[in-house]
Write an enzyme that holds these catalytic residues in place. Structure first.
Site, PDB file in Angstrom:
ATOM      1  N   SER A 144      43.132  45.293  25.032  1.00 49.06           N
ATOM      2  CA  SER A 144      43.098  44.137  24.038  1.00 49.06           C
ATOM      3  C   SER A 144      43.363  44.429  22.576  1.00 49.06           C
ATOM      4  O   SER A 144      43.086  45.614  22.046  1.00 49.06           O
ATOM      5  CB  SER A 144      41.762  43.487  24.091  1.00 49.06           C
ATOM      6  OG  SER A 144      41.490  42.580  22.940  1.00 49.06           O
ATOM      7  N   TYR A 170      32.374  44.609  23.102  1.00 46.83           N
ATOM      8  CA  TYR A 170      33.469  44.142  23.989  1.00 46.83           C
ATOM      9  C   TYR A 170      34.585  45.257  23.713  1.00 46.83           C
ATOM     10  O   TYR A 170      35.036  45.777  24.485  1.00 46.83           O
ATOM     11  CB  TYR A 170      33.842  42.722  23.584  1.00 46.83           C
ATOM     12  CG  TYR A 170      35.502  42.434  24.254  1.00 46.83           C
ATOM     13  CD1 TYR A 170      35.444  42.663  25.776  1.00 46.83           C
ATOM     14  CD2 TYR A 170      36.156  42.051  23.651  1.00 46.83           C
ATOM     15  CE1 TYR A 170      36.639  42.564  26.129  1.00 46.83           C
ATOM     16  CE2 TYR A 170      37.524  41.976  24.024  1.00 46.83           C
ATOM     17  CZ  TYR A 170      37.570  42.014  25.595  1.00 46.83           C
ATOM     18  OH  TYR A 170      39.114  41.686  25.936  1.00 46.83           O
ATOM     19  N   LYS A 174      36.373  48.105  25.791  1.00 50.78           N
ATOM     20  CA  LYS A 174      37.542  48.541  26.337  1.00 50.78           C
ATOM     21  C   LYS A 174      38.296  49.735  25.474  1.00 50.78           C
ATOM     22  O   LYS A 174      39.022  50.472  26.483  1.00 50.78           O
ATOM     23  CB  LYS A 174      38.588  47.372  25.533  1.00 50.78           C
ATOM     24  CG  LYS A 174      38.281  45.926  26.104  1.00 50.78           C
ATOM     25  CD  LYS A 174      38.966  45.964  27.750  1.00 50.78           C
ATOM     26  CE  LYS A 174      38.858  44.659  28.415  1.00 50.78           C
ATOM     27  NZ  LYS A 174      39.131  44.465  29.754  1.00 50.78           N
TER      28      LYS A 174
HETATM   29  P1  NAD Z   1      38.703  35.750  32.799  1.00 51.98           P
HETATM   30  O1  NAD Z   1      37.189  35.636  32.630  1.00 51.98           O
HETATM   31  O2  NAD Z   1      39.415  34.462  33.073  1.00 51.98           O
HETATM   32  O3  NAD Z   1      39.160  36.780  34.142  1.00 51.98           O
HETATM   33  C1  NAD Z   1      38.571  37.713  34.429  1.00 51.98           C
HETATM   34  C2  NAD Z   1      38.043  37.658  36.009  1.00 51.98           C
HETATM   35  O4  NAD Z   1      37.075  38.937  36.431  1.00 51.98           O
HETATM   36  C3  NAD Z   1      37.384  36.549  36.452  1.00 51.98           C
HETATM   37  O5  NAD Z   1      37.823  35.960  37.291  1.00 51.98           O
HETATM   38  C4  NAD Z   1      35.966  37.058  36.823  1.00 51.98           C
HETATM   39  O6  NAD Z   1      35.336  36.251  37.698  1.00 51.98           O
HETATM   40  C5  NAD Z   1      36.348  38.506  37.351  1.00 51.98           C
HETATM   41  N1  NAD Z   1      35.204  39.394  37.248  1.00 51.98           N
HETATM   42  C6  NAD Z   1      34.704  39.649  36.040  1.00 51.98           C
HETATM   43  N2  NAD Z   1      33.522  40.756  36.336  1.00 51.98           N
HETATM   44  C7  NAD Z   1      33.923  41.070  37.605  1.00 51.98           C
HETATM   45  C8  NAD Z   1      33.403  41.945  38.602  1.00 51.98           C
HETATM   46  N3  NAD Z   1      32.211  42.742  38.238  1.00 51.98           N
HETATM   47  N4  NAD Z   1      33.870  42.260  39.764  1.00 51.98           N
HETATM   48  C9  NAD Z   1      34.980  41.317  40.260  1.00 51.98           C
HETATM   49  N5  NAD Z   1      35.467  40.297  39.495  1.00 51.98           N
HETATM   50  C10 NAD Z   1      35.093  40.369  38.313  1.00 51.98           C
HETATM   51  O7  NAD Z   1      39.504  36.553  31.943  1.00 51.98           O
HETATM   52  P2  NAD Z   1      40.935  36.761  31.347  1.00 51.98           P
HETATM   53  O8  NAD Z   1      41.209  35.825  30.185  1.00 51.98           O
HETATM   54  O9  NAD Z   1      41.774  36.269  32.590  1.00 51.98           O
HETATM   55  O10 NAD Z   1      40.904  38.102  30.947  1.00 51.98           O
HETATM   56  C11 NAD Z   1      41.400  39.271  31.989  1.00 51.98           C
HETATM   57  C12 NAD Z   1      41.170  40.495  31.691  1.00 51.98           C
HETATM   58  O11 NAD Z   1      42.093  40.852  30.239  1.00 51.98           O
HETATM   59  C13 NAD Z   1      39.916  40.661  31.012  1.00 51.98           C
HETATM   60  O12 NAD Z   1      39.487  42.232  31.388  1.00 51.98           O
HETATM   61  C14 NAD Z   1      39.774  40.749  29.582  1.00 51.98           C
HETATM   62  O13 NAD Z   1      38.823  41.298  28.794  1.00 51.98           O
HETATM   63  C15 NAD Z   1      41.406  41.275  29.117  1.00 51.98           C
HETATM   64  N6  NAD Z   1      41.927  40.529  27.893  1.00 51.98           N
HETATM   65  C16 NAD Z   1      41.865  39.032  27.761  1.00 51.98           C
HETATM   66  C17 NAD Z   1      42.258  38.527  26.688  1.00 51.98           C
HETATM   67  C18 NAD Z   1      42.107  36.817  26.608  1.00 51.98           C
HETATM   68  O14 NAD Z   1      42.315  36.338  25.334  1.00 51.98           O
HETATM   69  N7  NAD Z   1      42.116  36.186  27.561  1.00 51.98           N
HETATM   70  C19 NAD Z   1      42.632  39.184  25.463  1.00 51.98           C
HETATM   71  C20 NAD Z   1      42.666  40.682  25.650  1.00 51.98           C
HETATM   72  C21 NAD Z   1      42.118  41.147  26.670  1.00 51.98           C
END
Ligand code: NAD
Ligand code: UDP
Length: 373
Positions: A144, A170, A174
């Site tokens: 991120s 958070y 990361k």
């Molecule tokens: P999201 O919450 O929609 O998706 C994450 C998925 O991981 C969910 O389906 C959740 O149920 C699953 N999950 C969580 N903990 C788990 C576990 N212990 N075991 C199995 N599954 C698990 O989030 P997103 O927006 O799709 O983000 C995906 C990744 O990208 C994350 O790691 C997040 O930190 C990173 N990220 C997201 C953003 C953003 O703005 N959306 C920005 C930077 C980084």
């Protein structure tokens, strides 16, 4: 065609990336515990891709088809071992992992730092341990732009070499996961974004800026729990009438209109960036890549309000409030390295983002909550 494991594939970014990877001909095994998602997203991905979604146990009862879903936790070492072992037993060893699973809410991470370190760091460590044991050493990791903390004005647009200074649990989690990946690659403490790695590891650490929007079909999109923390889902919920007004956090930032500036990237551009990163790793010598995924363009809060008003043809009531603690004035990516390395750049504009995000919101005013397949 490769057999891939997608952790967190039911989530916002994972579901869109699954669709792009299925369309590219890959076979997907999704592992998700549904702590922040619903299987409906994957049913819809299957429908869009024209393939059935198979549900299975970690011990896999049958040969893997194009698209398989297993419910489980990345911290569950037995589940991980069963997945890798069973896929190998069916002659379909997992060749690479795209690791989305994680927790992502900044405010929640301040309240629950142990939980964030457990899922984001311990979970990643257990996944990597299973991969290492089963000789699967190719991974694309969800990092991120939050790692850049409060970027110095001289470093906008932000290059990958900018100082890493997480400002909340958070971001720290990361950062720790990124450090673990660098250690595995034999690149500890080396700041270069492209490095040869040791031990056969092919690793991409992708630093996302602000992923928003939805698939143009309106069938899959972002479905935040409760009141959205992020600007884009909040604005679409105001436009659709689910919330009365937007609170703009500060109009006294050192930006052209005084409101915060971010680099919004269409989720389909981000998904395509994953496809390209994966293909680049699969076709390269072992290496550690660290790449920004952003558009290189900044948009202020008021720019997004205006763009959504134009798309939805609805007024977005908003009022100015004090700055939100922990916010930076401007974060915009320098996306040059990803363009050079992956031959990828964003294709979609803020107008496209608003059109697709609005279609998703209108067709699914309550997200997947009361959805009919
Ligand atoms: P999201 O919450 O929609 O998706 C994450 C998925 O991981 C969910 O389906 C959740 O149920 C699953 N999950 C969580 N903990 C788990 C576990 N212990 N075991 C199995 N599954 C698990 O989030 P997103 O927006 O799709 O983000 C995906 C990744 O990208 C994350 O790691 C997040 O930190 C990173 N990220 C997201 C953003 C953003 O703005 N959306 C920005 C930077 C980084
Ligand atoms: N923002 C806002 N009102 C909201 C949510 C966000 O004014 O209800 C602003 C926020 O201060 C920032 C921008 O919108 O300037 C993007 O915030 P978001 O939380 O979406 O992304 P992040 O700050 O994590 O990059």
């Amino acid at each position: 065609m490769a057999q891939l494991l997608i952790t967190g594939g039911a989530g916002f970014l994972g579901s869109h990336t699954c669709l792009v990877l299925l369309e590219a001909g890959h076979q997907l095994l999704v592992l998700d515990d549904f702590s922040n998602s619903s299987a409906i997203s994957l049913e819809r991905v299957a429908e869009l891709a024209g393939v059935p979604l198979q549900r299975d146990q970690p011990t896999l009862k049958a040969t893997l088809e194009a698209f398989t879903l297993v419910e489980g936790d990345i911290r569950d070492t037995q589940c991980l071992d069963a997945l890798f072992t069973s896929a190998k037993a069916f002659g379909q060893p997992i060749e690479a992992v795209i690791h989305f699973a994680g927790l992502k809410a900044v405010g929640e991470s301040v309240q629950q730092p142990l939980r964030y370190w457990d899922v984001n760091v311990v979970g990643t460590q257990r996944l990597l341990t299973a991969m290492n044991f089963h000789h699967c050493r190719t991974i694309v990791f969800s990092s991120s732009a939050t790692l850049y903390g409060y970027p110095h004005p001289n470093q906008i647009p932000i290059p990958e070499t900018a100082p890493i200074q997480p400002i909340n649990p958070y971001g720290a989690s990361k950062h720790a996961a990124e450090a673990l990946l660098a250690d595995l690659a034999g690149c500890s403490g080396k700041p270069e974004p492209i490095q040869a790695s040791s031990g056969g590891w092919r690793i991409a650490r992708l630093r996302y800026f602000n992923p928003v929007g939805a698939h143009p079909s309106g069938r899959i999109g972002e479905d935040p729990n409760g009141i959205p923390n992020n600007l884009f889902p909040f604005i679409t919920q105001v436009a659709v009438g689910r919330r009365p007004e937007l609170t703009v956090f500060g109009d006294d930032w050192p930006t052209p209109d005084g409101t915060g500036v971010r680099d919004y990237i269409h989720v389909m551009d981000l998904a395509e960036g994953h496809r390209e990163a994966l293909h680049s790793l699969l076709n390269s010598d072992p290496q550690l890549l660290t790449l920004n995924l952003g558009s290189g363009q900044g948009a202020s809060v008021l720019d997004v309000v205006k763009a959504m008003e134009a798309t939805s043809q609805r007024a977005i009531p908003h009022r100015i409030a004090p700055r939100r603690p922990g916010d930076a004035a401007i974060t915009v990516a320098n996306p040059t390295l990803a363009a050079q390395q992956l031959h990828w750049r964003t294709q979609r504009s803020l107008t496209d983002i608003c059109r697709d995000g609005w279609a998703w919101q209108q067709d699914n005013p309550n997200g997947y909550g009361e959805a009919c397949l």
